[in-house]
Design an enzyme around this catalytic site. Structure first.
Site, PDB file in Angstrom:
ATOM      1  N   ASP A 139      38.324  58.563 -12.782  1.00  0.00           N
ATOM      2  CA  ASP A 139      37.323  57.735 -12.087  1.00  0.00           C
ATOM      3  C   ASP A 139      37.923  56.352 -11.818  1.00  0.00           C
ATOM      4  O   ASP A 139      38.417  55.687 -12.728  1.00  0.00           O
ATOM      5  CB  ASP A 139      36.070  57.611 -12.968  1.00  0.00           C
ATOM      6  CG  ASP A 139      34.909  56.958 -12.238  1.00  0.00           C
ATOM      7  OD1 ASP A 139      33.820  57.542 -12.225  1.00  0.00           O
ATOM      8  OD2 ASP A 139      35.084  55.851 -11.692  1.00  0.00           O
ATOM      9  N   ASP A 152      35.122  58.349  -5.601  1.00  0.00           N
ATOM     10  CA  ASP A 152      36.092  57.760  -6.523  1.00  0.00           C
ATOM     11  C   ASP A 152      36.261  58.527  -7.825  1.00  0.00           C
ATOM     12  O   ASP A 152      36.814  57.998  -8.777  1.00  0.00           O
ATOM     13  CB  ASP A 152      35.732  56.291  -6.805  1.00  0.00           C
ATOM     14  CG  ASP A 152      34.725  56.147  -7.924  1.00  0.00           C
ATOM     15  OD1 ASP A 152      33.813  56.989  -8.008  1.00  0.00           O
ATOM     16  OD2 ASP A 152      34.870  55.207  -8.713  1.00  0.00           O
ATOM     17  N   GLU A 153      35.772  59.754  -7.890  1.00  0.00           N
ATOM     18  CA  GLU A 153      35.953  60.489  -9.150  1.00  0.00           C
ATOM     19  C   GLU A 153      36.139  61.973  -8.907  1.00  0.00           C
ATOM     20  O   GLU A 153      35.638  62.524  -7.926  1.00  0.00           O
ATOM     21  CB  GLU A 153      34.770  60.256 -10.105  1.00  0.00           C
ATOM     22  CG  GLU A 153      33.460  60.683  -9.533  1.00  0.00           C
ATOM     23  CD  GLU A 153      32.316  60.555 -10.523  1.00  0.00           C
ATOM     24  OE1 GLU A 153      32.474  60.882 -11.707  1.00  0.00           O
ATOM     25  OE2 GLU A 153      31.239  60.145 -10.068  1.00  0.00           O
TER      26      GLU A 153
HETATM   27  P1  TTP Z   1      31.082  54.295  -9.807  1.00  0.00           P
HETATM   28  O1  TTP Z   1      32.309  55.063 -10.184  1.00  0.00           O
HETATM   29  O2  TTP Z   1      29.791  54.652 -10.464  1.00  0.00           O
HETATM   30  O3  TTP Z   1      31.313  52.747 -10.068  1.00  0.00           O
HETATM   31  P2  TTP Z   1      32.595  51.857  -9.866  1.00  0.00           P
HETATM   32  O4  TTP Z   1      33.799  52.667  -9.495  1.00  0.00           O
HETATM   33  O5  TTP Z   1      32.272  50.755  -8.909  1.00  0.00           O
HETATM   34  O6  TTP Z   1      32.788  51.209 -11.282  1.00  0.00           O
HETATM   35  P3  TTP Z   1      33.265  51.890 -12.642  1.00  0.00           P
HETATM   36  O7  TTP Z   1      33.574  53.330 -12.318  1.00  0.00           O
HETATM   37  O8  TTP Z   1      34.491  51.127 -13.041  1.00  0.00           O
HETATM   38  O9  TTP Z   1      32.122  51.721 -13.582  1.00  0.00           O
HETATM   39  O10 TTP Z   1      30.855  54.387  -8.230  1.00  0.00           O
HETATM   40  C1  TTP Z   1      31.936  54.424  -7.317  1.00  0.00           C
HETATM   41  C2  TTP Z   1      31.601  53.672  -6.051  1.00  0.00           C
HETATM   42  O11 TTP Z   1      30.427  54.226  -5.478  1.00  0.00           O
HETATM   43  C3  TTP Z   1      31.314  52.201  -6.281  1.00  0.00           C
HETATM   44  O12 TTP Z   1      32.481  51.391  -6.234  1.00  0.00           O
HETATM   45  C4  TTP Z   1      30.348  51.880  -5.190  1.00  0.00           C
HETATM   46  C5  TTP Z   1      29.626  53.172  -4.902  1.00  0.00           C
HETATM   47  N1  TTP Z   1      28.280  53.131  -5.496  1.00  0.00           N
HETATM   48  C6  TTP Z   1      27.212  52.734  -4.689  1.00  0.00           C
HETATM   49  O13 TTP Z   1      27.390  52.470  -3.484  1.00  0.00           O
HETATM   50  N2  TTP Z   1      25.966  52.645  -5.256  1.00  0.00           N
HETATM   51  C7  TTP Z   1      25.729  52.920  -6.588  1.00  0.00           C
HETATM   52  O14 TTP Z   1      24.587  52.811  -7.068  1.00  0.00           O
HETATM   53  C8  TTP Z   1      26.841  53.344  -7.405  1.00  0.00           C
HETATM   54  C9  TTP Z   1      26.631  53.666  -8.874  1.00  0.00           C
HETATM   55  C10 TTP Z   1      28.071  53.423  -6.811  1.00  0.00           C
HETATM   56 MG    MG Z   2      34.276  54.386 -10.567  1.00  0.00          MG
END
Ligand code: TTP
Ligand code: MG
Length: 380
Positions: A9, A103-104
């Protein structure tokens, strides 16, 4: 052969991409999301998270908490591009890659510990490769199954790296809060806390009858299974998105039909561009309209032939929109294209009109890819 599942992720994905591409943003609180007064935070850089800012928080609240932050809109085209590069790298390490979002992804890396010194070595190699090629950091969890791998990738974020060996699963899970269990939302968590259950270890000890009484048979069974670290779900590598959509919340509710149509045209162009960039065409076009009172309606049409073209999408959406009775100003509009068809099916429907469209779209898409999506827009 031991089963090994990896969950990868990206850290603060959207914000990290912006910080990577603009030196001036590094080390600073960066907040990405809808910038209108009613927008919400998509993500915040880790610097911004120290101010308590998180995804889905209203942008106005984020601004109050951290006025000195740099606020940026989402650049979806860029994030999708980076995401595709990220998945490509993962696919060089395992044929079984299941993207969960931009992103995961899960990877089935069972057996790969024979190719590397051990499974951790493979994880570190992937981490380094992503840093080297994309200049971004990821958090990785490696465990016997999906459920544990996902928890493992999350607990040491950012830049985390956690391997849970098969014989250490119970120790690992024991003190994890129950909220991390799949299927435990706020309501279930509250019920469980009333029963004195806060951690995964508490579920293992909990009486089966009690759990069944308060949660129902199925939920109680699933929870017990997960709490014991049992999860046999496979990694599915044939992931294909089922739809592509874009939506927008107006800064203020809009009653003017032309203003709404012109926003729908912008959205049609966005959806069309994303369809073409990912080589998809869809037959079903759906319009979503949310009124000021939050009532939300959707209207769909299914075409004989699949499309990825802005003008076709827009014309259909316009038709759908004109049939809706606007009894209130509109808060949000969105467009989804779904019901994707394969390339073989597409050729059946190709006609001269589409060939012309294809040429024009290709020229426009090249400009968009080079200069950004905002470079060219058709007007009403
Ligand atoms: P996440 O992997 O949940 O968050 P992140 O990568 O920003 O942070 P981390 O993993 O380090 O905790 O989500 C990935 C992307 O998806 C995030 O950069 C932006 C988008 N996203 C949204 O647009 N709305 C949301 O509510 C969430 C959770 C994520
Ligand atoms: Mg993330």
């Amino acid at each position: 052969m031991k089963r090994w599942i990896m969950h990868v992720d990206m850290d603060a994905f959207f914000a990290a991409v912006e910080q990577r591409d603009n030196e001036e943003l590094r080390g600073k609180p960066v907040i990405i999301g809808g910038l209108s007064a009613r927008g919400v935070v998509s993500t915040a850089s880790y610097e911004a998270r120290t101010f308590g800012i998180h995804s889905a928080m209203p942008m106005a609240e984020a601004l109050r908490r951290c006025p000195q932050a740099v606020f940026l809109p989402c650049n979806h085209v860029k994030y999708e591009q980076v995401s595709a590069e990220f998945m490509e790298i993962l696919r060089t390490y395992s044929p079984l890659v299941e993207p969960l979002s931009l992103d995961e992804a899960f990877l089935d890396v069972s057996g790969m510990d024979y190719l590397y010194k051990n499974i951790a070595e493979l994880g570190r190699t992937i981490k380094k490769e992503i840093k080297k090629n994309l200049n971004l950091t990821v958090s990785i969890g490696i465990a016997p199954n999906k459920f544990i791998a996902k928890i493992a990738s999350d607990i040491k974020k950012p830049n985390g790296f956690v391997v849970v060996n098969h014989h250490l699963v119970d120790d690992f899970l024991r003190n994890i809060p129950i909220g991390r269990l799949w299927g435990v939302g706020k309501v279930t968590a509250r019920i469980l806390s009333q029963l004195g259950i806060y951690k995964i270890g508490d579920i293992i000890k909990a009486d089966d009858l009690l759990l069944r009484k308060y949660l129902g048979q199925k939920c109680a069974f699933d929870l017990k299974q997960l709490a014991q670290g049992l999860d046999n779900r496979e990694v599915h590598s044939d992931y294909q998105p089922k739809s592509i959509s874009n939506e927008v919340t107006f800064p203020e509710d809009v009653a003017d039909v032309n203003e709404i149509l012109s926003e729908l045209l912008v959205l049609a162009q966005k959806v069309g561009f994303r369809l073409r960039s990912s080589n998809f065409r869809g037959r079903t076009i759906t319009l979503k309209v949310r009124f000021a009172c939050f009532q939300t309606i959707t209207r769909s049409v299914t075409l004989a032939g699949a499309t990825c073209y802005d003008d076709v999408i827009y014309d259909e959406v316009k038709n759908l929109f004109c049939k809706i009775k606007l009894y209130e100003p509109v808060r949000l509009v969105g467009i989804t294209v779904s019901n994707f068809v394969t390339v073989d099916q597409i050729s059946l429907f190709d006609n001269t009109g589409d060939k012309k469209r294809q040429a024009v779209s290709e020229a426009i898409d090249k400009l968009k890819l080079r200069f950004g999506e905002q470079v060219i827009h058709r007007g009403l």
